[in-house]
Write a protein that holds these residues in place. Structure first.
Motif, mmCIF file in Angstrom:
data_model
loop_
_atom_site.group_PDB
_atom_site.id
_atom_site.type_symbol
_atom_site.label_atom_id
_atom_site.label_comp_id
_atom_site.label_asym_id
_atom_site.label_seq_id
_atom_site.Cartn_x
_atom_site.Cartn_y
_atom_site.Cartn_z
ATOM 1 N N ARG A 183 0.995 -1.024 -0.106
ATOM 2 C CA ARG A 183 -0.117 -0.128 -0.265
ATOM 3 C C ARG A 183 1.331 1.286 -0.224
ATOM 4 N NH1 ARG A 183 -2.038 -4.075 2.922
ATOM 5 N NH2 ARG A 183 -0.681 -3.844 4.219
ATOM 6 N N PHE A 205 -7.783 -7.859 1.099
ATOM 7 C CA PHE A 205 -9.043 -7.402 0.536
ATOM 8 C C PHE A 205 -10.020 -7.792 1.204
ATOM 9 C CE2 PHE A 205 -11.533 -9.378 -3.338
ATOM 10 C CZ PHE A 205 -10.811 -7.369 -4.048
ATOM 11 N N ASP A 209 -12.512 -2.756 0.181
ATOM 12 C CA ASP A 209 -11.759 -2.467 -0.772
ATOM 13 C C ASP A 209 -12.696 -3.175 -2.395
ATOM 14 O OD1 ASP A 209 -9.610 -0.882 0.531
ATOM 15 O OD2 ASP A 209 -8.475 -2.629 0.586
ATOM 16 N N ARG A 210 -13.856 -4.195 -1.488
ATOM 17 C CA ARG A 210 -14.066 -5.357 -2.081
ATOM 18 C C ARG A 210 -15.565 -4.144 -3.836
ATOM 19 N NH1 ARG A 210 -13.696 -8.885 2.082
ATOM 20 N NH2 ARG A 210 -15.889 -8.629 2.046
ATOM 21 N N THR A 323 -9.514 -9.494 -8.290
ATOM 22 C CA THR A 323 -8.917 -8.798 -7.110
ATOM 23 C C THR A 323 -7.197 -9.797 -6.532
ATOM 24 O OG1 THR A 323 -9.291 -10.153 -4.822
ATOM 25 C CG2 THR A 323 -9.873 -11.828 -6.373
#
Length: 365
Positions: A183, A205, A209-210, A323
Motif C-alpha cells: 500500500r 482485500f 475494497d471489495r 482481486t
C-alpha cells in the motif's frame, strides 16, 4: 519552461519553447506545473494535493466512465523539491494509482517515474506485462534518470513485482529495483528504514475494497441484463425478468461482499453456490405457479435452477481479475474446469425458457 496552470496530477509539456495548455484530461487548473529538461527527457512537476477534479475523476473511473481517459502522461515527475539524493518511485499511468502514490508522499521530496501501462493499475498491468521490466528500463533511459539522481535505486510497488525482474532491470539500466510495500500509504514509514514489516507485505482485500469494485462490474453487465430482462418480461413473464436481474445483482454486488464467507476455494463454485441460494425463491415461485400445466411448473423451476447459478458463477469468474486473491495460472485452470459446465447449464436453462415462451405464445400456458 513555463506552461499554463493545471491539476497537480498531470502535466503535458512540449520540449519546444512554446506556451500551450497542460493535459486536457483535467478541467480544473489549481496547481502550477513547470517542466525542465533532464538529459534526453522532460521533468514534469506535481504535488500531493487531491483536488475535487481528481476525486471526480476517481469516481468516474470506478463507474467505468470513459475508461481510456483516466491516464497520466508517462515520464518523470518532480514532487516537492527533490535533489539528486531523493528517492525515485515507479507508478502506473492510471490516475488512481498515480494519485494514491503522490498523496501518500505528502511532505516528502521525491521523483516519480510513471510507466505507460495504458491506463491500467499497477497490479493488473504487471499481470498484462505493461508494468514490466522492458517498460521500466525504457522510461529510465527516456527520462535520463542517471543524470537526475546520484544513486541507482528505484522503488517499485510490491504488486508490480510479477512484471518486474530486478536482475533484468539492473543489467539493462544500471538501476537496482527495491520492492516497496503493498500500500502506498505505508511508504512514509517504510522510507525510515527501507524495510517492509510483515504487515506492509500482507495483501488484504477487506469489505470496502471489495465493494468499491462493484460499480465497474455492474456497469459492464447492465446493458445485457436490461435487454434480457425486457425479452423475458414479454415471454415467460415479469417473474422471469426479475430472476435475471437478481442473478446479475448477486454476481456483481452480493458475491464481492460475501466472497470470504462462501465455502469452496474457486470463484466459480462460490458463484454457483450463491446463485443457487438466490434462485431458491424463484424455483419455488415457478414450481408452484397456479393455473399452469405441470410441465410448465417443472420447466420454470428448472430454468431458474440452471440459468441463475450459471449467470452468477460467470460473473464471479470475471471478478478474478479484480482481486489479488487469484493467480493467472489458477484462473486459467478454473476457466477450463468450470466454463464448459456453466455453458451447459445456461444452454439447458435457456431451452426451458424458450419452451415456456413458446407455450405462452401458443396459449398452452
Amino acid at each position: 519552461m513555463e506552461t499554463k496552470k493545471q491539476s497537480g496530477s498531470c502535466c503535458s509539456c512540449s520540449p519546444t519553447p512554446q506556451d500551450q495548455p497542460c493535459c486536457g484530461t483535467r478541467a480544473a487548473e489549481e496547481a502550477p506545473c513547470t517542466c525542465a529538461t533532464a538529459g534526453p527527457g522532460i521533468i514534469r512537476t506535481t504535488d500531493s494535493t487531491i483536488t475535487f477534479a481528481n476525486r471526480l475523476d476517481h469516481f468516474l473511473a470506478r463507474w467505468s466512465w470513459k475508461r481510456e481517459a483516466h491516464r497520466v502522461e508517462p515520464g518523470l515527475y518532480r514532487l516537492g523539491s527533490p535533489t539528486a539524493d531523493s528517492p525515485v518511485f515507479a507508478s502506473a499511468n492510471y490516475t488512481l494509482s498515480f494519485d494514491a502514490l503522490r498523496s501518500a508522499l505528502a511532505g516528502i521530496d521525491a521523483w516519480i517515474l510513471v510507466l505507460d501501462t495504458k491506463g491500467i493499475n499497477v497490479w493488473c498491468a504487471a499481470g498484462k506485462g505493461t508494468f514490466g521490466s522492458a517498460e521500466l528500463v525504457k522510461r529510465i533511459k527516456a527520462a535520463g534518470l542517471d543524470t537526475v539522481v546520484s544513486h541507482r535505486k528505484i522503488v517499485v510497488p510490491q504488486l508490480g513485482a510479477p512484471g518486474v525482474s530486478w536482475p533484468e532491470v539492473l543489467r539493462k539500466s544500471g538501476f537496482m529495483v527495491e520492492y516497496g510495500p503493498v500500500r502506498a500509504r505505508d511508504l512514509p514509514e517504510y522510507l525510515k528504514t527501507h524495510t517492509a514489516t510483515p504487515a506492509m507485505r500482507r495483501v488484504e482485500f477487506p469489505l470496502m475494497d471489495r465493494l468499491v469494485l462493484t460499480p465497474v462490474e455492474f456497469v459492464h453487465a447492465a446493458l445485457p441484463t436490461a435487454i434480457a430482462a425486457a425479452v423475458l418480461w414479454f415471454l415467460p413473464g415479469p417473474v422471469a425478468a426479475l430472476a435475471i436481474i437478481a442473478a446479475v445483482l448477486a454476481g456483481t454486488i452480493l458475491f464481492p461482499a460475501l466472497l470470504p464467507f462462501i465455502p469452496t476455494r474457486d470463484f466459480s463454485s462460490k458463484g454457483l453456490i450463491l446463485g443457487a441460494i438466490v434462485a431458491i425463491p424463484f424455483v419455488y415461485a415457478f414450481g408452484t405457479a397456479p393455473g399452469v400445466p405441470v410441465w410448465a411448473n417443472a420447466a420454470g423451476a428448472a430454468a431458474a435452477l440452471l440459468v441463475m447459478p450459471a449467470i452468477t458463477a460467470y460473473l464471479a469468474l470475471n471478478f478474478t481479475g479484480s482481486t489479488t486473491f487469484t493467480s493467472r495460472t489458477g484462473v486459467k485452470k478454473e476457466i477450463f474446469r468450470y466454463v464448459p459446465a456453466i455453458a451447459v447449464m445456461a444452454a439447458a436453462g435457456t431451452l426451458a425458457v424458450l419452451a415456456l415462451g413458446i407455450g405462452k405464445i401458443l396459449g398452452a400456458i
